[in-house]
Design a protein around this motif. Structure first.
Motif, PDB file in Angstrom:
ATOM      1  N   GLU A 188      69.593   7.640  -0.086  1.00  0.00           N
ATOM      2  CA  GLU A 188      69.133   6.802  -1.201  1.00  0.00           C
ATOM      3  C   GLU A 188      70.100   6.897  -2.382  1.00  0.00           C
ATOM      4  O   GLU A 188      70.497   5.879  -2.966  1.00  0.00           O
ATOM      5  CB  GLU A 188      67.733   7.268  -1.617  1.00  0.00           C
ATOM      6  N   LEU A 189      70.513   8.114  -2.719  1.00  0.00           N
ATOM      7  CA  LEU A 189      71.418   8.306  -3.843  1.00  0.00           C
ATOM      8  C   LEU A 189      72.830   7.829  -3.509  1.00  0.00           C
ATOM      9  O   LEU A 189      73.551   7.337  -4.377  1.00  0.00           O
ATOM     10  CB  LEU A 189      71.432   9.779  -4.260  1.00  0.00           C
ATOM     11  N   HIS A 190      73.222   7.987  -2.251  1.00  0.00           N
ATOM     12  CA  HIS A 190      74.520   7.479  -1.809  1.00  0.00           C
ATOM     13  C   HIS A 190      74.596   5.965  -1.985  1.00  0.00           C
ATOM     14  O   HIS A 190      75.596   5.425  -2.486  1.00  0.00           O
ATOM     15  CB  HIS A 190      74.738   7.856  -0.343  1.00  0.00           C
ATOM     16  N   GLN A 191      73.538   5.277  -1.619  1.00  0.00           N
ATOM     17  CA  GLN A 191      73.501   3.826  -1.777  1.00  0.00           C
ATOM     18  C   GLN A 191      73.532   3.440  -3.252  1.00  0.00           C
ATOM     19  O   GLN A 191      74.217   2.486  -3.643  1.00  0.00           O
ATOM     20  CB  GLN A 191      72.242   3.258  -1.107  1.00  0.00           C
ATOM     21  N   ALA A 192      72.813   4.185  -4.069  1.00  0.00           N
ATOM     22  CA  ALA A 192      72.754   3.870  -5.495  1.00  0.00           C
ATOM     23  C   ALA A 192      74.083   4.146  -6.191  1.00  0.00           C
ATOM     24  O   ALA A 192      74.520   3.368  -7.048  1.00  0.00           O
ATOM     25  CB  ALA A 192      71.639   4.677  -6.159  1.00  0.00           C
ATOM     26  N   GLU A 193      74.744   5.232  -5.826  1.00  0.00           N
ATOM     27  CA  GLU A 193      75.976   5.647  -6.502  1.00  0.00           C
ATOM     28  C   GLU A 193      77.222   5.023  -5.879  1.00  0.00           C
ATOM     29  O   GLU A 193      78.287   5.002  -6.484  1.00  0.00           O
ATOM     30  CB  GLU A 193      76.099   7.178  -6.463  1.00  0.00           C
TER      31      GLU A 193
END
Length: 224
Positions: A188-193
């Motif tokens: 989730e954070l990989h996609q956001a960042e």
């Protein structure tokens, strides 16, 4: 755009008379937003490759470029700054400092060098909210579960907005349910960042969730 280029990397240990070849001619490229899982038997060189990409160790030969720069060409103080601001690490053990609160642990990477412009304290709070720990800011690591400590480690890895996130068995010490939660959080954070995410794992179920997968064996890797 962020990118990583690994060119013909060799890594030997031991002396010149009897070198132990751990990595032999590893080459690949990744661009912003890509994810890669590296699997293989114990002793195949997975963690060594991760440490080389993260500039924790130097290759015996070959070149690593991050966003067009060869970090090993930098003087040591500049290399340390490059590593601090360009690479985020998540290890099997969270490596949180027990005497500091959750919020302070996340901020630690920002204290080594003058950070990029922006309110790092605000970013730390936002990251902890995104990993579901906004109610734990003042707690110390001993007051958290294993999964919560690893969530803090993920937030800490992201605090400087690095181009590359490197994870070495990030769910290895967690039960199956908690491991799934931490894995989903990473994605989730990989996609956001939109960083470059590389994870070393023995967990083939986790590896199957990545956009790319390498099998490393006997010092060589092949894309699966």
């Amino acid at each position: 755009m962020n990118f990583l280029k690994v060119s013909d990397i060799y890594k030997n240990f031991g002396d010149e008379a009897q070198p132990i070849e751990v990595l032999q001619g590893i080459s690949f490229e990744m661009t912003q937003g890509e994810s890669l899982a590296i699997t293989g038997p114990s002793g195949s060189g997975k963690s060594t490759l991760l440490h080389l990409i993260g500039t924790l160790e130097r290759p015996s030969s070959g070149q690593i470029e991050i966003n067009g720069e060869d970090p090993f060409g930098l003087p040591e103080p500049q290399l340390a700054r490059f590593r601090n601001q360009g690479v985020g690490f998540v290890f099997q053990d969270h490596h949180l400092l027990p005497q500091y609160s959750v919020w302070e642990n996340v901020l630690i990477p920002t204290m080594a060098f003058k950070n990029r412009d922006g309110d790092v304290e605000k970013r730390a709070r936002e990251l902890l909210e995104r990993v579901g720990l906004s109610h734990r800011l003042s707690h110390r690591p001993a007051e958290l579960s294993g999964g919560e400590r690893q969530r803090v480690a993920v937030a800490r890895a992201l605090i400087n907005q690095p181009s590359v996130i490197l994870c070495d068995e990030p769910t290895g010490n967690l039960d199956h349910s908690t491991a799934d939660e931490v894995s989903s959080l990473l994605f989730e954070l990989h996609q956001a960042e939109q960083n470059i995410l590389i994870v070393v794992t023995h967990n083939l179920e986790l590896a199957s969730r990545f956009g790319r997968r390498f099998e490393l064996e006997a010092g060589r890797c092949a894309e699966v």
